[in-house]
Design an enzyme around this catalytic site. Structure first.
Site, PDB file in Angstrom:
ATOM      1  N   TRP A 229       3.493   3.981  10.210  1.00  0.00           N
ATOM      2  CA  TRP A 229       3.476   4.550   8.864  1.00  0.00           C
ATOM      3  C   TRP A 229       3.523   6.077   9.016  1.00  0.00           C
ATOM      4  O   TRP A 229       2.786   6.646   9.836  1.00  0.00           O
ATOM      5  CB  TRP A 229       2.199   4.119   8.110  1.00  0.00           C
ATOM      6  CG  TRP A 229       2.095   4.835   6.797  1.00  0.00           C
ATOM      7  CD1 TRP A 229       2.652   4.435   5.618  1.00  0.00           C
ATOM      8  CD2 TRP A 229       1.440   6.083   6.542  1.00  0.00           C
ATOM      9  NE1 TRP A 229       2.391   5.374   4.653  1.00  0.00           N
ATOM     10  CE2 TRP A 229       1.643   6.396   5.188  1.00  0.00           C
ATOM     11  CE3 TRP A 229       0.711   6.977   7.330  1.00  0.00           C
ATOM     12  CZ2 TRP A 229       1.139   7.555   4.599  1.00  0.00           C
ATOM     13  CZ3 TRP A 229       0.206   8.139   6.746  1.00  0.00           C
ATOM     14  CH2 TRP A 229       0.424   8.402   5.390  1.00  0.00           C
TER      15      TRP A 229
ATOM     16  N   ASP B 260       4.951   7.810 -11.143  1.00  0.00           N
ATOM     17  CA  ASP B 260       4.589   6.977  -9.986  1.00  0.00           C
ATOM     18  C   ASP B 260       3.363   6.129 -10.310  1.00  0.00           C
ATOM     19  O   ASP B 260       3.034   5.892 -11.489  1.00  0.00           O
ATOM     20  CB  ASP B 260       4.388   7.886  -8.751  1.00  0.00           C
ATOM     21  CG  ASP B 260       4.725   7.192  -7.443  1.00  0.00           C
ATOM     22  OD1 ASP B 260       3.859   6.458  -6.926  1.00  0.00           O
ATOM     23  OD2 ASP B 260       5.846   7.362  -6.930  1.00  0.00           O
ATOM     24  N   ASP B 261       2.678   5.687  -9.310  1.00  0.00           N
ATOM     25  CA  ASP B 261       1.534   4.775  -9.412  1.00  0.00           C
ATOM     26  C   ASP B 261       0.480   5.291 -10.404  1.00  0.00           C
ATOM     27  O   ASP B 261       0.235   6.489 -10.475  1.00  0.00           O
ATOM     28  CB  ASP B 261       0.903   4.689  -8.008  1.00  0.00           C
ATOM     29  CG  ASP B 261      -0.017   3.510  -7.878  1.00  0.00           C
ATOM     30  OD1 ASP B 261      -0.292   2.852  -8.897  1.00  0.00           O
ATOM     31  OD2 ASP B 261      -0.458   3.247  -6.736  1.00  0.00           O
TER      32      ASP B 261
ATOM     33  N   ARG C 134      -5.347  -2.077   1.618  1.00  0.00           N
ATOM     34  CA  ARG C 134      -5.351  -1.149   0.471  1.00  0.00           C
ATOM     35  C   ARG C 134      -5.912  -1.860  -0.765  1.00  0.00           C
ATOM     36  O   ARG C 134      -5.375  -1.762  -1.863  1.00  0.00           O
ATOM     37  CB  ARG C 134      -3.933  -0.636   0.193  1.00  0.00           C
ATOM     38  CG  ARG C 134      -3.899   0.745  -0.444  1.00  0.00           C
ATOM     39  CD  ARG C 134      -2.551   1.085  -1.050  1.00  0.00           C
ATOM     40  NE  ARG C 134      -2.497   2.473  -1.452  1.00  0.00           N
ATOM     41  CZ  ARG C 134      -1.709   2.954  -2.384  1.00  0.00           C
ATOM     42  NH1 ARG C 134      -0.878   2.181  -3.014  1.00  0.00           N
ATOM     43  NH2 ARG C 134      -1.730   4.220  -2.697  1.00  0.00           N
TER      44      ARG C 134
ATOM     45  N   TRP D  98      10.565   0.505  -6.425  1.00  0.00           N
ATOM     46  CA  TRP D  98       9.994  -0.828  -6.139  1.00  0.00           C
ATOM     47  C   TRP D  98       9.225  -0.717  -4.824  1.00  0.00           C
ATOM     48  O   TRP D  98       9.812  -0.711  -3.753  1.00  0.00           O
ATOM     49  CB  TRP D  98      11.129  -1.835  -6.023  1.00  0.00           C
ATOM     50  CG  TRP D  98      10.711  -3.258  -5.800  1.00  0.00           C
ATOM     51  CD1 TRP D  98      10.030  -3.757  -4.730  1.00  0.00           C
ATOM     52  CD2 TRP D  98      10.980  -4.370  -6.660  1.00  0.00           C
ATOM     53  NE1 TRP D  98       9.847  -5.110  -4.860  1.00  0.00           N
ATOM     54  CE2 TRP D  98      10.422  -5.512  -6.041  1.00  0.00           C
ATOM     55  CE3 TRP D  98      11.633  -4.521  -7.884  1.00  0.00           C
ATOM     56  CZ2 TRP D  98      10.512  -6.780  -6.619  1.00  0.00           C
ATOM     57  CZ3 TRP D  98      11.720  -5.781  -8.448  1.00  0.00           C
ATOM     58  CH2 TRP D  98      11.164  -6.902  -7.818  1.00  0.00           C
ATOM     59  N   ASP D  99       7.909  -0.648  -4.926  1.00  0.00           N
ATOM     60  CA  ASP D  99       7.084  -0.377  -3.754  1.00  0.00           C
ATOM     61  C   ASP D  99       6.501  -1.664  -3.170  1.00  0.00           C
ATOM     62  O   ASP D  99       6.507  -2.730  -3.810  1.00  0.00           O
ATOM     63  CB  ASP D  99       5.958   0.588  -4.161  1.00  0.00           C
ATOM     64  CG  ASP D  99       5.532   1.490  -3.008  1.00  0.00           C
ATOM     65  OD1 ASP D  99       5.784   1.133  -1.848  1.00  0.00           O
ATOM     66  OD2 ASP D  99       4.928   2.541  -3.278  1.00  0.00           O
ATOM     67  N   MET D 100       5.959  -1.579  -1.977  1.00  0.00           N
ATOM     68  CA  MET D 100       5.333  -2.728  -1.298  1.00  0.00           C
ATOM     69  C   MET D 100       4.393  -2.129  -0.260  1.00  0.00           C
ATOM     70  O   MET D 100       4.832  -1.675   0.788  1.00  0.00           O
ATOM     71  CB  MET D 100       6.451  -3.543  -0.635  1.00  0.00           C
ATOM     72  CG  MET D 100       6.055  -4.889  -0.148  1.00  0.00           C
ATOM     73  SD  MET D 100       5.835  -4.889   1.643  1.00  0.00           S
ATOM     74  CE  MET D 100       5.717  -6.618   1.953  1.00  0.00           C
ATOM     75  N   ASN D 101       3.107  -2.095  -0.598  1.00  0.00           N
ATOM     76  CA  ASN D 101       2.190  -1.268   0.185  1.00  0.00           C
ATOM     77  C   ASN D 101       1.268  -2.007   1.144  1.00  0.00           C
ATOM     78  O   ASN D 101       0.195  -1.495   1.482  1.00  0.00           O
ATOM     79  CB  ASN D 101       1.357  -0.394  -0.755  1.00  0.00           C
ATOM     80  CG  ASN D 101       2.127   0.851  -1.127  1.00  0.00           C
ATOM     81  OD1 ASN D 101       2.773   1.462  -0.280  1.00  0.00           O
ATOM     82  ND2 ASN D 101       2.095   1.220  -2.386  1.00  0.00           N
TER      83      ASN D 101
ATOM     84  N   CYS E  96      10.865   0.845  -1.482  1.00  0.00           N
ATOM     85  CA  CYS E  96       9.869   1.629  -0.759  1.00  0.00           C
ATOM     86  C   CYS E  96       8.869   0.619  -0.211  1.00  0.00           C
ATOM     87  O   CYS E  96       8.625  -0.413  -0.831  1.00  0.00           O
ATOM     88  CB  CYS E  96       9.203   2.563  -1.777  1.00  0.00           C
ATOM     89  SG  CYS E  96       7.785   3.475  -1.136  1.00  0.00           S
TER      90      CYS E  96
ATOM     91  N   ASP F 107       6.441   8.198   3.813  1.00  0.00           N
ATOM     92  CA  ASP F 107       5.383   8.860   3.048  1.00  0.00           C
ATOM     93  C   ASP F 107       5.022  10.201   3.666  1.00  0.00           C
ATOM     94  O   ASP F 107       4.263  10.965   3.085  1.00  0.00           O
ATOM     95  CB  ASP F 107       4.127   7.978   3.003  1.00  0.00           C
ATOM     96  CG  ASP F 107       4.200   6.994   1.849  1.00  0.00           C
ATOM     97  OD1 ASP F 107       5.115   7.131   1.021  1.00  0.00           O
ATOM     98  OD2 ASP F 107       3.348   6.089   1.784  1.00  0.00           O
TER      99      ASP F 107
HETATM  100  C1  GLA Z   1       3.228   4.289  -1.502  1.00  0.00           C
HETATM  101  C2  GLA Z   1       4.510   5.082  -1.671  1.00  0.00           C
HETATM  102  C3  GLA Z   1       4.196   6.434  -2.244  1.00  0.00           C
HETATM  103  C4  GLA Z   1       3.484   6.262  -3.574  1.00  0.00           C
HETATM  104  C5  GLA Z   1       2.238   5.415  -3.394  1.00  0.00           C
HETATM  105  C6  GLA Z   1       1.606   5.072  -4.711  1.00  0.00           C
HETATM  106  O1  GLA Z   1       2.430   4.819  -0.519  1.00  0.00           O
HETATM  107  O2  GLA Z   1       5.202   5.172  -0.473  1.00  0.00           O
HETATM  108  O3  GLA Z   1       5.366   7.185  -2.411  1.00  0.00           O
HETATM  109  O4  GLA Z   1       4.351   5.678  -4.494  1.00  0.00           O
HETATM  110  O5  GLA Z   1       2.539   4.203  -2.738  1.00  0.00           O
HETATM  111  O6  GLA Z   1       0.491   4.297  -4.569  1.00  0.00           O
END
Ligand code: GLA
Length: 738
Positions: free
Chosen positions: A193, A360-361, A437, A471-474, A520, A542
């Site tokens: 990461w 964003d988030d 997370r 479209w995120d995936m954390n 993302c 990131d």
């Molecule tokens: C991930 C993305 C970031 C941001 C955060 C929000 O880490 O890579 O760019 O959008 O989530 O929680």
């Protein structure tokens, strides 16, 4: 060896050739992958092989050792004992098969791969081999496609269970290639990461090497890509064979050097924790892999992959359109914002000339930090001081497009969706599922979960004026299990998850074609050809530090087109590494890819804001070239302290060249930066100077002395005369005629 070849079968692109050998025994081998040669009969490639000792005989013949041959798609142990391309467990518990050639056919139309990403183009030749195992009646269909104008090939495989009993597929790879040499170095893209896609080059050794993912996504630490180069290969010359898997889940990318210095290259779904039950008359389709070969070094490999990804894989209507300059509020506010703060930022975004504002988030459910609300894709009206529609309207009234962040695959325990469907979480009964997370993963193998996401997101996109979606995936997948899969199908989970994700992406991206999707996964944790099929751009990392980004973007650009790489200017000191770099350098580096800002514009001095506005205006003029131009990584004097790239427009008359020196040094003599692939006799204008292409390639541009660390230089070149040599000759002719 005593081998008879019945036929050599070729597949061509404009400059490349892939040739197969059909042995009298029905085995299918490779003869060649490389520059186009036009020779027809290559049977001698295997006929002239000398027999090695202590290998199993084939078909009872001591003089026929399958394990020595460059095999097209070998099974295990009959009698090749290297890593197989496919493995099955049959009803009697045995694992040995014997697939031999039945037929082959050429077509110029390619069937879409059902439920999976696939490439296509106008001028293609498809070659499909049908192989059959006489004992079971099962068939393997090996499909190769040649993309004529791109010098790229793809491969995918279909397994047909034509027997009367169920079997278990334990491994079924997408790409398999055998080389009769091990004199190669292997390049993989590795990291973590915040440190994605660092290029890693090392010599091959006997045994198995490569990279793989067991994370449910391609992952930050490895990319589904392998390149093989000769030790002397550089950016500008030398042999390269490279392959990448167009898939977003667990993968295996391996090279096995055997006892006789042959190299087996493999890419496909990771056999680890994979097993697929295939009933009678059922079919399994592998993902597709793309591969190529060149004799012109790594830049040529990258340029070929870039064109292929852009023109043959990405489908979005935004693919060839200028991508908007965006401002994203994440690093400006994190979760700490309300409507007023965002509007203030958006007004600044408009003032600097940005075109798209991305929220964003933190805009949904009761999300104030990362502990809640994933799954509740409705606005936090308290925070937004009204509905999402009203909020968006306000942004639009400022003259900006609007973009929204979502993370659909996830679920927070503290959410309405969890209250309603706690059973939708990926977990193993009687075990506590792990959080990463603070969040769980939704079980996308379940159709009702897929349907729910399609319905909720379709409603969100249909009822709001949204131009862009991130479209995120954390988190990665743990606790692999689905309560709706039977015991004997649990190892289908990871692939079924990706198929579920692809179905959701397919429905939403095909219905909402107007939306520009950027995927993302905590940065570049799922930067692969699979995602690019659905989303034409991906957030690269990131880590937004300019210096770190040079390495990350360089590695990413090894295969992925710069326009697909989201690259933003962020604040200093940088939030990830604490480094301070100049605004100029940050901008040059972010403009290598798909450009935007991710910093608190309310906290930027008036002078810097003025500079940003100028940089944005300048970017707009150069956007077509910077986003869609052909890119070269330029050789530099000291790799450890410098990096440089060159971009040229399609008309080949405009170029931007960037050089970055990381550490300033005392008392150094400036070196020159030599450009690549210019027209030797053309004349280029650089500021007030004019130089011929030859001069720029052979002598190069003078690199200014770095007056501080992280020193960036940009040159803009314009071709002013097509053929200097002719002009000189003309002048001379005229003079002598006077
Ligand atoms: C991930 C993305 C970031 C941001 C955060 C929000 O880490 O890579 O760019 O959008 O989530 O929680």
């Amino acid at each position: 060896m005593n081998i008879t070849v019945n036929e050599t079968i070729h597949l061509y692109t404009t400059h490349s050739q892939l040739s197969f050998l059909l042995l009298e025994s029905g085995h299918l081998c490779f003869a060649y992958l490389g520059n186009r040669m036009e020779s027809s009969d290559l049977g001698y490639v295997v006929e002239e092989l000398q027999r090695a000792s202590y290998l199993a005989d084939t078909d009872g013949r001591k003089d026929f050792k399958l394990e020595q041959l460059p095999l097209a798609y070998p099974g295990y142990g009959n009698p090749d004992m290297r890593s197989p391309a496919h493995q099955e467990i049959y009803a009697d518990g045995s694992m040995v098969s014997d697939f031999r050639y039945v037929s082959h056919e050429y077509t110029t139309k390619k069937q879409p791969l059902k439920g999976l990403p696939y490439a296509t183009a106008e001028m293609i030749t498809c070659l499909t081999f049908k192989l059959r195992d006489e004992v079971t009646g099962n068939e393997l269909h090996l499909s190769y496609t040649a993309y004529e104008a791109y010098d790229v090939f793809t491969q995918s495989v279909v397994f047909k269970n034509l027997s009367k009993t169920s079997i278990r597929l334990e491994e079924i790879l997408s790409f398999h290639f055998d080389l009769l040499s091990d004199k190669f170095e292997m390049i993989t893209l590795n990291g973590a990461w915040g440190r994605e896609n660092n290029s890693n080059r090392r010599p091959l050794v006997q045994g198995t090497q490569g990279c793989d993912s067991k994370r449910g996504a391609s992952g930050h630490g490895q990319n589904p890509f392998l390149a093989f180069v000769t030790p002397e290969t550089t950016e500008t010359s030398g042999q390269v064979i490279a392959a990448t898997l167009l898939y977003s889940g667990n993968f295996k990318a391996a090279a096995e050097v055997d006892m006789h210095q042959n190299t087996r290259i493999q890419l496909g779904i990771n056999p680890f924790n994979f097993s697929w039950k295939l009933g009678p008359n059922e079919v399994f389709q592998t993902p597709e892999a793309a591969f190529l070969s060149t004799e012109h070094g790594l830049n040529d490999m990258s340029q070929k992959f870039h064109r292929f990804f852009q023109e043959c894989l990405i489908r979005s209507i935004h693919r060839d359109k200028a991508r908007p300059i965006l401002v994203n509020n994440w690093e400006a506010t994190y979760f700490d914002f309300d409507k007023e703060k965002i509007y203030m930022l958006a007004r600044e975004a408009k003032k600097i000339g940005a075109e798209l504002f991305v929220l964003d988030d933190g805009w949904f459910g009761r999300r104030e930090d990362d502990t809640s609300s994933l799954g509740d894709w409705f606005a936090n009206e308290e925070k937004l001081k009204g509905s999402l529609a009203e909020f968006i309207e306000g942004i639009r009234e400022m003259g900006l497009q609007f973009g929204l962040w979502i993370e659909p695959e996830m679920l927070s325990e503290n959410s309405r969706l969890f209250e309603k469907h706690p059973d939708w979480v990926v977990k193993i009964p009687h075990r506590t599922p792990q959080k990463i997370r603070h969040q769980y993963v939704l079980d996308l193998t379940r159709k009702e979960v897929q349907d729910h996401l399609i319905q909720v997101l379709d409603a969100l996109f249909s009822t709001h004026s949204i131009d862009y979606v991130k479209w995120d995936m954390n988190r990665n997948l743990t606790d692999i299990y689905s309560s709706t899969l039977s015991e004997d199908r649990q190892q289908e989970f990871s692939h079924r998850y990706i198929l579920g994700l692809y179905r959701i992406l397919e429905e939403l991206t095909q219905k909402h074609t107007n939306i520009l999707f950027e995927s993302c996964a905590g940065g570049g944790g799922r930067f692969d050809g699979g995602m690019l099929f659905y989303t034409p751009q991906i957030w690269t990392s990131d880590d937004t530090d300019a210096v770190e980004r040079v390495r990350i973007q360089k590695g990413t650009s090894l295969i992925y087109p710069p326009v697909t790489m989201g690259c933003h200017v962020s604040a200093v000191p940088n939030h990830q590494v604490g480094r301070t770099t100049s605004l100029e350098t940050r901008t040059l580096i972010a403009q290598q890819g798909n450009f935007g800002y991710e910093l608190d514009l309310l906290n930027v001095s008036a002078e810097e804001k003025e500079l940003i506005a100028q940089q944005v205006a300048c970017y707009k003029e150069e956007r077509q070239l910077l986003q869609f131009g052909k890119q070269w990584r330029l050789p530099v004097y000291d790799e450890s302290n410098e990096s440089a790239w060159q971009k040229m427009n399609e008309a080949k008359d405009e170029l931007v060249v960037v050089h970055i020196q990381f550490m300033a040094k005392a008392n150094t003599v400036s070196k020159r930066l030599r450009l690549l692939d210019l027209e030797p006799d053309a004349v280029y204008q650089i500021g007030k100077e004019q130089r011929t292409g030859n001069e720029l390639m052979k002598i190069g541009l003078m690199i200014p002395r770095a007056t501080n660390d992280y020193f960036g230089t940009k040159w803009k070149l314009r071709k002013v005369v097509d053929n200097h040599a002719n002009i000189k000759i003309d002048q001379y002719a005229r003079r002598s005629g006077d």
